[in-house]
Design an enzyme around this catalytic site. Structure first.
Site, PDB file in Angstrom:
ATOM      1  N   LYS A  92      31.503  83.364 -68.068  1.00 48.79           N
ATOM      2  CA  LYS A  92      32.254  84.458 -67.450  1.00 48.79           C
ATOM      3  C   LYS A  92      31.818  84.620 -66.009  1.00 48.79           C
ATOM      4  O   LYS A  92      30.646  84.390 -65.670  1.00 48.79           O
ATOM      5  CB  LYS A  92      32.005  85.773 -68.216  1.00 48.79           C
ATOM      6  CG  LYS A  92      32.652  86.996 -67.560  1.00 48.79           C
ATOM      7  CD  LYS A  92      32.281  88.286 -68.260  1.00 48.79           C
ATOM      8  CE  LYS A  92      32.851  89.483 -67.488  1.00 48.79           C
ATOM      9  NZ  LYS A  92      32.548  90.776 -68.128  1.00 48.79           N
TER      10      LYS A  92
ATOM     11  N   GLU B  81      31.739 103.586 -64.845  1.00 45.89           N
ATOM     12  CA  GLU B  81      30.654 102.873 -65.514  1.00 45.89           C
ATOM     13  C   GLU B  81      29.278 103.451 -65.199  1.00 45.89           C
ATOM     14  O   GLU B  81      28.818 103.417 -64.060  1.00 45.89           O
ATOM     15  CB  GLU B  81      30.678 101.388 -65.127  1.00 45.89           C
ATOM     16  CG  GLU B  81      29.715 100.543 -65.925  1.00 45.89           C
ATOM     17  CD  GLU B  81      29.911  99.052 -65.702  1.00 45.89           C
ATOM     18  OE1 GLU B  81      29.042  98.299 -66.129  1.00 45.89           O
ATOM     19  OE2 GLU B  81      30.929  98.657 -65.099  1.00 45.89           O
TER      20      GLU B  81
ATOM     21  N   GLU C  33      34.952  89.130 -73.782  1.00 46.47           N
ATOM     22  CA  GLU C  33      34.358  89.602 -72.525  1.00 46.47           C
ATOM     23  C   GLU C  33      33.434  90.795 -72.788  1.00 46.47           C
ATOM     24  O   GLU C  33      32.343  90.898 -72.213  1.00 46.47           O
ATOM     25  CB  GLU C  33      35.475  89.996 -71.545  1.00 46.47           C
ATOM     26  CG  GLU C  33      34.976  90.433 -70.184  1.00 46.47           C
ATOM     27  CD  GLU C  33      36.083  90.873 -69.243  1.00 46.47           C
ATOM     28  OE1 GLU C  33      35.768  91.585 -68.284  1.00 46.47           O
ATOM     29  OE2 GLU C  33      37.256  90.507 -69.472  1.00 46.47           O
TER      30      GLU C  33
ATOM     31  N   GLU D 263      45.521  93.323 -62.325  1.00 44.27           N
ATOM     32  CA  GLU D 263      44.508  94.314 -62.710  1.00 44.27           C
ATOM     33  C   GLU D 263      43.724  94.800 -61.496  1.00 44.27           C
ATOM     34  O   GLU D 263      43.489  96.005 -61.323  1.00 44.27           O
ATOM     35  CB  GLU D 263      43.542  93.709 -63.738  1.00 44.27           C
ATOM     36  CG  GLU D 263      42.439  94.678 -64.170  1.00 44.27           C
ATOM     37  CD  GLU D 263      41.416  94.045 -65.090  1.00 44.27           C
ATOM     38  OE1 GLU D 263      40.219  94.357 -64.941  1.00 44.27           O
ATOM     39  OE2 GLU D 263      41.806  93.244 -65.961  1.00 44.27           O
TER      40      GLU D 263
ATOM     41  N   LYS E  17      43.578  98.697 -59.686  1.00 40.72           N
ATOM     42  CA  LYS E  17      42.366  99.434 -59.341  1.00 40.72           C
ATOM     43  C   LYS E  17      42.343  99.800 -57.851  1.00 40.72           C
ATOM     44  O   LYS E  17      41.963 100.911 -57.474  1.00 40.72           O
ATOM     45  CB  LYS E  17      41.129  98.606 -59.701  1.00 40.72           C
ATOM     46  CG  LYS E  17      40.965  98.371 -61.192  1.00 40.72           C
ATOM     47  CD  LYS E  17      39.890  97.321 -61.480  1.00 40.72           C
ATOM     48  CE  LYS E  17      39.741  97.041 -62.962  1.00 40.72           C
ATOM     49  NZ  LYS E  17      38.793  95.939 -63.241  1.00 40.72           N
TER      50      LYS E  17
END
Length: 471
Positions: free
Chosen positions: A230, A280, A324, A458, A462
């Site tokens: 990743k 987060e 993920e 995506e 954002k």
């Protein structure tokens, strides 16, 4: 249960404070030393953002941090002591700096220490060295503010930190405290008024629409070769306004638009600010109880309840997104275990924000006294949610594919106190502001099965959400 707000008037026994400070000064005179004194005072219920706007000075550091869903906010202004460093040992040196300062602090308090104790505000960049020499923030900054205002449990506390030595004028210190309390008393009767501020219409917007999908396609080939599993690639959007961006207005917009995110801002004391609305949390420690989040795997919110439920269901059952998410979950639990902690994985759930939703698994642990919060931050940063796996390889590739400096983007930002309590977030969905110019940052996790155009969409989602708050 109803919690009574703070009393609206602050009583300060200046005679008592004067006597205490004179005693500290006499001790400093005898020992030929200096001492930091921290004075906490309960003040009327007030928006810390108002105080940031009023107390902040252009040439000094500041920090703003808000979690509206928990009813918490904190503003820190001015610099009593600070550390600015670069290099691999930045977390160790920051911990040493904090411990040395704490050894020299006297707190005059009869209140709950968690709300009234002095806090150290920390920003760390994504990498421990900058590739571009003109990036305006150091790789690590830790500072003890002159003034700190904390909102918690519908109650506000002002903390004044000041240095006492043999020559300092105690009367002047108390006059300064009285002056700031008078300002706060005036602000008690004010509300946040940004209606008269001019709209900041952007005059120029710069993006590189072709590069990001091409980069995703390229790293997918690397992933297929099993070189890494990743990588998180970020993109930027550069915006020029018709006048300087207003920090108060931008932060207020962010908290209105993103009430479920951490709203943050930090200044370098030279005119630049790094702000954002991050979903987060990296770590939160309260009375030795740690909470951290595995947050990875994304889908847009739907325009109707039915579409929203369909998007959520697709996210929960999407093999690529679950894959993920597991990278992040496994990484966090492994690294906490490496520190000797016993992580407990809580039930997985969705983190639904205004324009996007994420797979979310909270993780808890008990932190022993011998482990400093910054040791945990150092171990976890950067997580696969913002870097990739394997981490070192992913970071090398990020440097190769991103032609801009990440700086504070996707890096730990937060505070720590002397009792081991802390709150650190990851500086994503963020912007670097310099006068009428802003650079916006957002990223996406790329794994096997990622679609370049969907990942690009995506990131744009954002960036547009952040742009809306600024302009």
């Amino acid at each position: 249960m109803t919690i009574s707000p703070c009393r609206s008037h602050t009583f300060v026994d200046y005679k008592y404070l004067n006597q205490l400070l004179l005693e500290v000064q006499e001790n400093c005179r005898r020992n030929n030393s200096s001492q930091i004194v921290s004075i906490p005072l309960e003040i009327g219920l007030i928006d810390p953002l108002l105080i940031l706007d009023k107390f902040n000075q252009e040439n000094s550091l500041n920090f703003y941090f808000e979690n509206r869903s928990n009813g918490e906010a904190i503003a820190a202004m001015g610099t009593l002591d600070k550390l600015e460093i670069f290099g691999q040992d930045r977390f160790i040196k920051s911990e040493e700096f904090i411990k040395n300062c704490l050894n020299n602090i006297i707190t005059i308090s009869h209140q709950d220490q968690i709300f009234s104790s002095p806090r150290f505000f920390c920003t760390f960049s994504f990498f421990d060295q900058h590739k571009k020499v003109n990036y305006p923030f150091p790789c690590a900054t830790v500072f003890l503010p002159s003034w700190q205002v904390t909102l918690k449990n519908n109650c506000c506390t002002l903390v004044m930190n000041t240095i006492i030595n043999s020559t300092i004028n105690i009367t002047k210190i108390l006059d300064d405290l009285e002056h700031h309390l008078e300002i706060i008393k005036f602000l008690n009767n004010c509300s946040l008024n940004i209606d008269n501020l001019p709209l900041n219409l952007y005059t120029k917007i710069t993006k590189n629409a072709d590069k990001f999908p091409a980069s995703v396609a390229s790293v997918l080939e690397i992933i297929q070769s099993n070189y890494l599993s990743k990588i998180v690639l970020a993109d930027t959007l550069d915006v020029s306004g018709n006048h300087d961006f207003n920090l108060l207005q931008s932060l207020n917009n962010l908290r209105q638009l993103h009430p479920n995110c951490y709203i943050f801002s930090t200044s370098n004391g030279k005119g630049q600010n790094f702000i954002g609305a991050s979903p987060e949390r990296l770590i939160s420690i309260h009375k030795q109880h740690l909470i951290t989040d595995a947050l990875a795997g994304s889908a847009p919110r739907g325009k109707t309840p039915k579409e929203d439920a369909t998007n959520a269901n697709n996210l929960i059952n999407n093999t690529k997104e679950k894959h993920e998410h597991k990278f992040v979950l496994d990484f966090i639990t492994y690294n906490l275990s490496q520190l000797g902690l016993l992580p407990q994985v809580l039930a997985p759930r969705l983190r639904q924000l205004s324009n996007i939703q994420h797979l979310w698994t909270p993780i808890s642990a008990v932190v022993p006294n011998n482990i400093h919060p910054l040791q945990i931050v150092a171990k976890l940063h950067p997580t696969p949610a913002v870097a990739g796996a394997a981490r070192d390889i992913a970071c090398t590739e990020i440097r190769r594919y991103e032609n801009f400096e990440r700086g504070l983007y996707a890096a730990p930002l937060g505070w720590v106190d002397g009792e081991g309590n802390c709150e650190f977030i990851v500086g994503i969905r963020s912007a670097l502001i310099n006068g009428n110019y802003a650079r916006l940052y957002a990223g996406a996790g790329i794994v096997a099965g990622s679609d370049p155009q969907k990942e690009f969409a995506e990131v744009q989602l954002k960036l547009q959400a952040l742009l809306k708050a600024l302009v």
